[in-house]
Design a protein around this motif. Structure first.
Motif, PDB file in Angstrom:
ATOM      1  N   MET A   1      11.647  -3.173  11.947  1.00  0.00           N
ATOM      2  CA  MET A   1      10.355  -3.755  11.658  1.00  0.00           C
ATOM      3  C   MET A   1      10.548  -5.261  11.519  1.00  0.00           C
ATOM      4  O   MET A   1      11.430  -5.709  10.808  1.00  0.00           O
ATOM      5  N   ASP A   2       9.689  -6.028  12.194  1.00  0.00           N
ATOM      6  CA  ASP A   2       9.810  -7.477  12.115  1.00  0.00           C
ATOM      7  C   ASP A   2       8.494  -8.100  11.666  1.00  0.00           C
ATOM      8  O   ASP A   2       7.459  -7.445  11.597  1.00  0.00           O
ATOM      9  N   ILE A   3       8.547  -9.378  11.370  1.00  0.00           N
ATOM     10  CA  ILE A   3       7.383 -10.090  10.830  1.00  0.00           C
ATOM     11  C   ILE A   3       6.226 -10.117  11.832  1.00  0.00           C
ATOM     12  O   ILE A   3       5.071 -10.045  11.430  1.00  0.00           O
ATOM     13  N   ASN A   4       6.514 -10.196  13.123  1.00  0.00           N
ATOM     14  CA  ASN A   4       5.436 -10.210  14.130  1.00  0.00           C
ATOM     15  C   ASN A   4       4.656  -8.902  14.122  1.00  0.00           C
ATOM     16  O   ASN A   4       3.431  -8.896  14.201  1.00  0.00           O
ATOM     17  N   PHE A   5       5.382  -7.782  13.998  1.00  0.00           N
ATOM     18  CA  PHE A   5       4.725  -6.479  13.921  1.00  0.00           C
ATOM     19  C   PHE A   5       3.842  -6.412  12.673  1.00  0.00           C
ATOM     20  O   PHE A   5       2.689  -5.993  12.734  1.00  0.00           O
ATOM     21  N   ILE A   6       4.411  -6.823  11.550  1.00  0.00           N
ATOM     22  CA  ILE A   6       3.658  -6.794  10.289  1.00  0.00           C
ATOM     23  C   ILE A   6       2.437  -7.687  10.377  1.00  0.00           C
ATOM     24  O   ILE A   6       1.346  -7.309   9.964  1.00  0.00           O
ATOM     25  N   TYR A   7       2.608  -8.867  10.939  1.00  0.00           N
ATOM     26  CA  TYR A   7       1.478  -9.796  11.078  1.00  0.00           C
ATOM     27  C   TYR A   7       0.369  -9.171  11.916  1.00  0.00           C
ATOM     28  O   TYR A   7      -0.796  -9.196  11.534  1.00  0.00           O
ATOM     29  N   GLN A   8       0.727  -8.595  13.062  1.00  0.00           N
ATOM     30  CA  GLN A   8      -0.277  -7.979  13.934  1.00  0.00           C
ATOM     31  C   GLN A   8      -0.935  -6.767  13.271  1.00  0.00           C
ATOM     32  O   GLN A   8      -2.130  -6.566  13.361  1.00  0.00           O
ATOM     33  N   GLU A   9      -0.127  -5.978  12.589  1.00  0.00           N
ATOM     34  CA  GLU A   9      -0.611  -4.732  12.009  1.00  0.00           C
ATOM     35  C   GLU A   9      -1.471  -4.939  10.756  1.00  0.00           C
ATOM     36  O   GLU A   9      -2.448  -4.230  10.546  1.00  0.00           O
ATOM     37  N   TYR A  10      -1.100  -5.914   9.923  1.00  0.00           N
ATOM     38  CA  TYR A  10      -1.719  -6.027   8.604  1.00  0.00           C
ATOM     39  C   TYR A  10      -2.515  -7.305   8.378  1.00  0.00           C
ATOM     40  O   TYR A  10      -3.096  -7.482   7.312  1.00  0.00           O
ATOM     41  N   GLN A  11      -2.559  -8.197   9.347  1.00  0.00           N
ATOM     42  CA  GLN A  11      -3.208  -9.491   9.164  1.00  0.00           C
ATOM     43  C   GLN A  11      -4.660  -9.369   8.714  1.00  0.00           C
ATOM     44  O   GLN A  11      -5.070 -10.002   7.734  1.00  0.00           O
ATOM     45  N   GLU A  12      -5.457  -8.582   9.390  1.00  0.00           N
ATOM     46  CA  GLU A  12      -6.882  -8.481   9.048  1.00  0.00           C
ATOM     47  C   GLU A  12      -7.095  -7.840   7.676  1.00  0.00           C
ATOM     48  O   GLU A  12      -7.943  -8.284   6.904  1.00  0.00           O
ATOM     49  N   ASP A  13      -6.331  -6.807   7.374  1.00  0.00           N
ATOM     50  CA  ASP A  13      -6.429  -6.183   6.058  1.00  0.00           C
ATOM     51  C   ASP A  13      -6.054  -7.180   4.959  1.00  0.00           C
ATOM     52  O   ASP A  13      -6.709  -7.245   3.919  1.00  0.00           O
ATOM     53  N   LEU A  14      -5.010  -7.944   5.211  1.00  0.00           N
ATOM     54  CA  LEU A  14      -4.584  -8.963   4.240  1.00  0.00           C
ATOM     55  C   LEU A  14      -5.667 -10.008   4.047  1.00  0.00           C
ATOM     56  O   LEU A  14      -5.973 -10.405   2.925  1.00  0.00           O
ATOM     57  N   ARG A  15      -6.237 -10.477   5.144  1.00  0.00           N
ATOM     58  CA  ARG A  15      -7.314 -11.481   5.053  1.00  0.00           C
ATOM     59  C   ARG A  15      -8.478 -10.949   4.208  1.00  0.00           C
ATOM     60  O   ARG A  15      -8.983 -11.649   3.336  1.00  0.00           O
ATOM     61  N   ARG A  16      -8.907  -9.724   4.491  1.00  0.00           N
ATOM     62  CA  ARG A  16     -10.025  -9.140   3.728  1.00  0.00           C
ATOM     63  C   ARG A  16      -9.656  -8.983   2.255  1.00  0.00           C
ATOM     64  O   ARG A  16     -10.454  -9.264   1.370  1.00  0.00           O
ATOM     65  N   PHE A  17      -8.449  -8.515   1.996  1.00  0.00           N
ATOM     66  CA  PHE A  17      -7.980  -8.319   0.624  1.00  0.00           C
ATOM     67  C   PHE A  17      -7.988  -9.649  -0.141  1.00  0.00           C
ATOM     68  O   PHE A  17      -8.462  -9.723  -1.268  1.00  0.00           O
ATOM     69  N   ILE A  18      -7.479 -10.695   0.488  1.00  0.00           N
ATOM     70  CA  ILE A  18      -7.369 -11.995  -0.177  1.00  0.00           C
ATOM     71  C   ILE A  18      -8.726 -12.663  -0.327  1.00  0.00           C
ATOM     72  O   ILE A  18      -9.044 -13.190  -1.391  1.00  0.00           O
TER      73      ILE A  18
END
Length: 179
Positions: A1-18
């Motif tokens: 698992m790398d940061i690019n995968f995490i960014y693509q997978e969780y970016q929108e959820d993180l944005r909404r959460f924050i």
């Protein structure tokens, strides 16, 4: 698992959460960047890939807490500012005036303690030094001040808060000497 995968997978959820927890978009972007840096720096420590989402959310939650702590320590409020918060609506302005009137009617020692912490941004330890009290004595005085303010405010107003502590509904119970 790398940061690019995490960014693509969780970016929108993180944005909404924050964004639900941080008032403006620029601050949200700053918090998001810090979260991504922490994820990248600690990615090797994750043992159970099935718990990545919870791990990321915990990092985001902690970063939001750090964000508000850092702002509290550096922001100074001038006594002439009528707003409770940036972008406050009219009812917040009315409550702010009411709170200032309540503070003005507190006994002098409590009034001084709350003004030093809230408006001048001093820590309770700094308040203790300035007032010649122990740190626990200053902490107690500030807590009593806040309790008195809350009691007086709830006597004259009915308030409803959102989960972030922002006032979303305000009604005066009647005319008092504060409001």
């Amino acid at each position: 698992m790398d940061i690019n995968f995490i960014y693509q997978e969780y970016q929108e959820d993180l944005r909404r959460f924050i964004i639900k927890r941080v008032a403006n978009r620029e601050d949200m972007e700053d918090v998001l960047q810090e979260v991504l840096i922490k994820i990248q720096n600690n990615l090797a420590t994750i043992k159970d890939e099935g718990k990545v989402a919870a791990w990321i959310r915990r990092i985001a939650r902690n970063q939001i807490i750090d964000f508000y702590r850092s702002r509290r320590a550096t922001e100074r409020l001038d006594d002439n500012i009528p707003d409770v918060a940036d972008g406050a609506e009219n009812h917040n302005k009315e409550i702010s005036i009411c709170i200032r009137n309540i503070i003005g009617n507190l006994p002098a020692k409590y009034q001084e303690a709350i003004k030093l912490t809230t408006y001048q941004g001093l820590s309770q330890q700094q308040v203790a030094q300035r007032l010649g009290l122990s740190t626990s004595g200053a902490k107690s005085r500030v807590q009593r001040s806040r309790a008195m303010i809350k009691k007086m405010l709830l006597r004259c107003c009915q308030l409803e808060f959102d989960r972030m502590g922002n006032i979303i509904e305000y009604r005066q119970k009647g005319k008092t000497k504060y409001c």
